[in-house]
Write a protein that holds these residues in place. Structure first.
Motif, PDB file in Angstrom:
ATOM      1  N   SER A   1      35.897 -24.130  31.980  1.00 37.89           N
ATOM      2  CA  SER A   1      37.293 -23.939  32.373  1.00 37.89           C
ATOM      3  C   SER A   1      38.208 -25.046  31.872  1.00 37.89           C
ATOM      4  CB  SER A   1      37.395 -23.855  33.906  1.00 37.89           C
ATOM      5  OG  SER A   1      36.987 -25.074  34.504  1.00 37.89           O
ATOM      6  N   LEU A   2      37.642 -26.221  31.585  1.00 35.49           N
ATOM      7  CA  LEU A   2      38.454 -27.344  31.124  1.00 35.49           C
ATOM      8  C   LEU A   2      38.728 -27.240  29.636  1.00 35.49           C
ATOM      9  CD1 LEU A   2      36.768 -30.313  33.035  1.00 35.49           C
ATOM     10  CD2 LEU A   2      38.994 -29.295  33.505  1.00 35.49           C
ATOM     11  N   GLU A   3      39.939 -27.617  29.250  1.00 36.59           N
ATOM     12  CA  GLU A   3      40.325 -27.612  27.856  1.00 36.59           C
ATOM     13  C   GLU A   3      40.716 -29.028  27.431  1.00 36.59           C
ATOM     14  OE1 GLU A   3      43.457 -24.828  27.393  1.00 36.59           O
ATOM     15  OE2 GLU A   3      42.218 -23.074  27.889  1.00 36.59           O
ATOM     16  N   PHE A   4      40.847 -29.202  26.124  1.00 36.03           N
ATOM     17  CA  PHE A   4      41.249 -30.502  25.585  1.00 36.03           C
ATOM     18  C   PHE A   4      42.599 -30.930  26.164  1.00 36.03           C
ATOM     19  CE2 PHE A   4      42.826 -33.278  22.129  1.00 36.03           C
ATOM     20  CZ  PHE A   4      41.769 -34.171  22.081  1.00 36.03           C
ATOM     21  N   GLY A   5      43.497 -29.959  26.366  1.00 37.82           N
ATOM     22  CA  GLY A   5      44.824 -30.252  26.906  1.00 37.82           C
ATOM     23  C   GLY A   5      44.816 -30.617  28.371  1.00 37.82           C
TER      24      GLY A   5
ATOM     25  N   ILE B   1      42.266 -32.728  29.667  1.00 40.21           N
ATOM     26  CA  ILE B   1      41.664 -34.053  29.769  1.00 40.21           C
ATOM     27  C   ILE B   1      42.560 -35.136  29.177  1.00 40.21           C
ATOM     28  CG2 ILE B   1      39.660 -35.438  29.090  1.00 40.21           C
ATOM     29  CD1 ILE B   1      38.048 -32.815  29.056  1.00 40.21           C
ATOM     30  N   VAL B   2      43.166 -34.856  28.017  1.00 40.43           N
ATOM     31  CA  VAL B   2      43.950 -35.890  27.324  1.00 40.43           C
ATOM     32  C   VAL B   2      45.164 -36.350  28.139  1.00 40.43           C
ATOM     33  CG1 VAL B   2      45.350 -36.386  25.286  1.00 40.43           C
ATOM     34  CG2 VAL B   2      43.158 -35.234  25.040  1.00 40.43           C
ATOM     35  N   PRO B   3      46.017 -35.445  28.657  1.00 39.87           N
ATOM     36  CA  PRO B   3      47.166 -35.923  29.441  1.00 39.87           C
ATOM     37  C   PRO B   3      46.744 -36.707  30.680  1.00 39.87           C
ATOM     38  CG  PRO B   3      47.477 -33.629  28.841  1.00 39.87           C
ATOM     39  CD  PRO B   3      46.068 -33.968  28.494  1.00 39.87           C
ATOM     40  N   ALA B   4      45.668 -36.292  31.339  1.00 33.74           N
ATOM     41  CA  ALA B   4      45.200 -37.004  32.533  1.00 33.74           C
ATOM     42  C   ALA B   4      44.733 -38.407  32.172  1.00 33.74           C
ATOM     43  CB  ALA B   4      44.068 -36.224  33.196  1.00 33.74           C
ATOM     44  N   THR B   5      44.070 -38.543  31.020  1.00 32.80           N
ATOM     45  CA  THR B   5      43.596 -39.860  30.590  1.00 32.80           C
ATOM     46  C   THR B   5      44.757 -40.752  30.175  1.00 32.80           C
ATOM     47  OG1 THR B   5      41.546 -38.831  29.795  1.00 32.80           O
ATOM     48  CG2 THR B   5      42.027 -41.054  29.026  1.00 32.80           C
ATOM     49  N   VAL B   6      45.709 -40.187  29.445  1.00 35.65           N
ATOM     50  CA  VAL B   6      46.848 -40.977  28.970  1.00 35.65           C
ATOM     51  C   VAL B   6      47.677 -41.497  30.143  1.00 35.65           C
ATOM     52  CG1 VAL B   6      49.026 -40.869  27.693  1.00 35.65           C
ATOM     53  CG2 VAL B   6      46.955 -39.845  26.723  1.00 35.65           C
ATOM     54  N   LYS B   7      47.943 -40.632  31.121  1.00 35.18           N
ATOM     55  CA  LYS B   7      48.761 -41.097  32.236  1.00 35.18           C
ATOM     56  C   LYS B   7      48.007 -42.093  33.110  1.00 35.18           C
ATOM     57  CE  LYS B   7      47.991 -37.237  35.487  1.00 35.18           C
ATOM     58  NZ  LYS B   7      48.654 -36.104  36.169  1.00 35.18           N
ATOM     59  N   SER B   8      46.669 -42.092  33.052  1.00 33.55           N
ATOM     60  CA  SER B   8      45.903 -43.099  33.787  1.00 33.55           C
ATOM     61  C   SER B   8      46.180 -44.503  33.249  1.00 33.55           C
ATOM     62  CB  SER B   8      44.404 -42.795  33.704  1.00 33.55           C
ATOM     63  OG  SER B   8      44.097 -41.573  34.309  1.00 33.55           O
ATOM     64  N   PHE B   9      46.362 -44.617  31.928  1.00 34.82           N
ATOM     65  CA  PHE B   9      46.720 -45.907  31.342  1.00 34.82           C
ATOM     66  C   PHE B   9      48.087 -46.373  31.847  1.00 34.82           C
ATOM     67  CE2 PHE B   9      43.524 -44.668  28.161  1.00 34.82           C
ATOM     68  CZ  PHE B   9      42.852 -45.863  27.996  1.00 34.82           C
ATOM     69  N   PHE B  10      49.031 -45.450  31.946  1.00 33.17           N
ATOM     70  CA  PHE B  10      50.359 -45.808  32.446  1.00 33.17           C
ATOM     71  C   PHE B  10      50.312 -46.152  33.935  1.00 33.17           C
ATOM     72  CE2 PHE B  10      51.585 -43.530  28.583  1.00 33.17           C
ATOM     73  CZ  PHE B  10      52.581 -44.365  28.092  1.00 33.17           C
ATOM     74  N   PHE B  11      49.451 -45.470  34.686  1.00 33.17           N
ATOM     75  CA  PHE B  11      49.259 -45.827  36.094  1.00 33.17           C
ATOM     76  C   PHE B  11      48.765 -47.273  36.209  1.00 33.17           C
ATOM     77  CE2 PHE B  11      48.319 -41.165  37.493  1.00 33.17           C
ATOM     78  CZ  PHE B  11      49.680 -40.911  37.470  1.00 33.17           C
ATOM     79  N   GLY B  12      47.761 -47.611  35.398  1.00 31.80           N
ATOM     80  CA  GLY B  12      47.230 -48.969  35.426  1.00 31.80           C
ATOM     81  C   GLY B  12      48.265 -49.996  35.026  1.00 31.80           C
ATOM     82  N   LEU B  13      49.060 -49.675  34.009  1.00 25.03           N
ATOM     83  CA  LEU B  13      50.126 -50.587  33.574  1.00 25.03           C
ATOM     84  C   LEU B  13      51.140 -50.811  34.684  1.00 25.03           C
ATOM     85  CD1 LEU B  13      51.381 -52.135  31.140  1.00 25.03           C
ATOM     86  CD2 LEU B  13      52.652 -50.034  30.622  1.00 25.03           C
ATOM     87  N   ALA B  14      51.504 -49.738  35.395  1.00 22.63           N
ATOM     88  CA  ALA B  14      52.470 -49.860  36.487  1.00 22.63           C
ATOM     89  C   ALA B  14      51.912 -50.708  37.625  1.00 22.63           C
ATOM     90  CB  ALA B  14      52.855 -48.469  37.001  1.00 22.63           C
ATOM     91  N   ILE B  15      50.653 -50.496  37.985  1.00 20.87           N
ATOM     92  CA  ILE B  15      50.032 -51.275  39.058  1.00 20.87           C
ATOM     93  C   ILE B  15      50.008 -52.758  38.699  1.00 20.87           C
ATOM     94  CG2 ILE B  15      47.869 -51.700  40.298  1.00 20.87           C
ATOM     95  CD1 ILE B  15      47.284 -48.690  40.020  1.00 20.87           C
ATOM     96  N   GLY B  16      49.609 -53.064  37.468  1.00 15.78           N
ATOM     97  CA  GLY B  16      49.532 -54.457  37.042  1.00 15.78           C
ATOM     98  C   GLY B  16      50.888 -55.124  36.950  1.00 15.78           C
ATOM     99  N   ILE B  17      51.858 -54.437  36.355  1.00 14.29           N
ATOM    100  CA  ILE B  17      53.193 -55.018  36.163  1.00 14.29           C
ATOM    101  C   ILE B  17      53.854 -55.311  37.503  1.00 14.29           C
ATOM    102  CG2 ILE B  17      55.548 -54.464  35.442  1.00 14.29           C
ATOM    103  CD1 ILE B  17      53.982 -55.333  33.106  1.00 14.29           C
ATOM    104  N   VAL B  18      53.854 -54.329  38.399  1.00 13.50           N
ATOM    105  CA  VAL B  18      54.537 -54.512  39.686  1.00 13.50           C
ATOM    106  C   VAL B  18      53.829 -55.553  40.544  1.00 13.50           C
ATOM    107  CG1 VAL B  18      55.244 -53.381  41.832  1.00 13.50           C
ATOM    108  CG2 VAL B  18      55.491 -52.187  39.660  1.00 13.50           C
ATOM    109  N   GLY B  19      52.492 -55.514  40.591  1.00 17.55           N
ATOM    110  CA  GLY B  19      51.753 -56.501  41.372  1.00 17.55           C
ATOM    111  C   GLY B  19      52.002 -57.910  40.879  1.00 17.55           C
TER     112      GLY B  19
END
Length: 260
Positions: free
Chosen positions: A190-194, A196-214
């Motif tokens: 049921s999973l497609e390439f489209g 997995i990729v957006p979920a992985t990319v936004k995880s990097f931005f989540f991490g960046l936001a957590i680090g920057i604000v903290g």
């Protein structure tokens, strides 16, 4: 009149803080690519933030998989669509639930820790001492921590997704006698390439936001022990709100690409 002045003052303080945060982010982006690189400190922070969050992320993911399946299964059974359970759970967890829940957990675990740690260093004048001694505290303390969170969060998201899917499988195995191979074959079909990729990319931005604000809240912490507590608390609150904003933007952009 007093109420209007209060709102005006709060809005002004908010805009000033946004400007300071933007400058802090631009400074990080500039310092991150300048020599010397603090590889040892980066690896140390990756270990601290990644390894020490494994248990919390694992337990959270396992409970999410159990609860989501237990809550959804009766409805799908009523409509005769229980065979769609692995596909539904897989798409829900990988696309949205896994990344945002893991990011929120890490915002509480990592974001507050960074804010309190840097805040206490600011209060005890350790950062000032580093500046006087000729060391670049921003590169040593801020850049390494932000990069560590940015790199570790996607790995934690993948781990949380896997454990959540395993928790869902356990429920399906007990309730519907579904085999391990059948469950995960349906999930991956049921999973497609489209997905997995957006979920992985936004995880990097989540991490960046957590680090920057903290780091921002801790680095500019006000004097006193109360300032340390406020820095840790505001880091979690502000990061949580920012994560939802980033998630909305990511979903909106992804939806546009799906429509093209």
């Amino acid at each position: 009149m007093l109420g209007f002045k209060s709102i005006n003052a709060q809005l002004k303080a908010f805009l000033i803080e946004m400007g300071e945060l933007s400058y802090f982010t631009s400074r990080f982006l500039k310092e991150a690519f300048k020599r010397p690189f603090e590889f040892k400190e980066l690896l140390k922070q990756c270990y601290n933030m990644g390894n020490r969050s494994l248990l919390l992320v694992g337990i959270t993911g396992f409970i999410i998989g159990l609860v989501l399946t237990l809550q959804t299964r009766p409805t799908l059974t009523e409509f005769g669509a229980v065979s769609w359970m692995p596909s539904m759970v897989g798409i829900s967890i990988v696309r949205e639930i896994g990344p945002i829940i893991t990011a929120l957990v890490c915002a509480g675990r990592i974001g507050s820790g960074i804010g309190a740690e840097l805040g206490s260093m600011r209060v005890t004048e350790q950062i000032d001492a580093m500046e006087v001694s000729g060391t670049n505290p921003f590169k040593y303390l801020v850049v390494t921590r932000v990069l560590a969170v940015t790199l570790m969060l996607p790995l934690l998201v993948i781990l949380g997704d896997a454990i959540a899917l395993f928790g869902s499988y356990l429920v399906e195995h007990v309730k519907g006698n579904v085999s391990f191979m059948l469950f995960f074959n349906q999930v991956f079909d049921s999973l497609e390439f489209g997905d997995i990729v957006p979920a992985t990319v936004k995880s990097f931005f989540f991490g960046l936001a957590i680090g920057i604000v903290g780091c921002f809240k801790g680095y500019y912490c006000k004097k006193g022990t109360a300032g340390v507590g406020k820095a840790a608390n505001s880091a979690v609150v502000f990061t949580s709100l920012l994560l939802f904003v980033i998630d909305f933007i990511a979903v909106f952009v992804t939806d546009i690409f799906y429509d093209l």
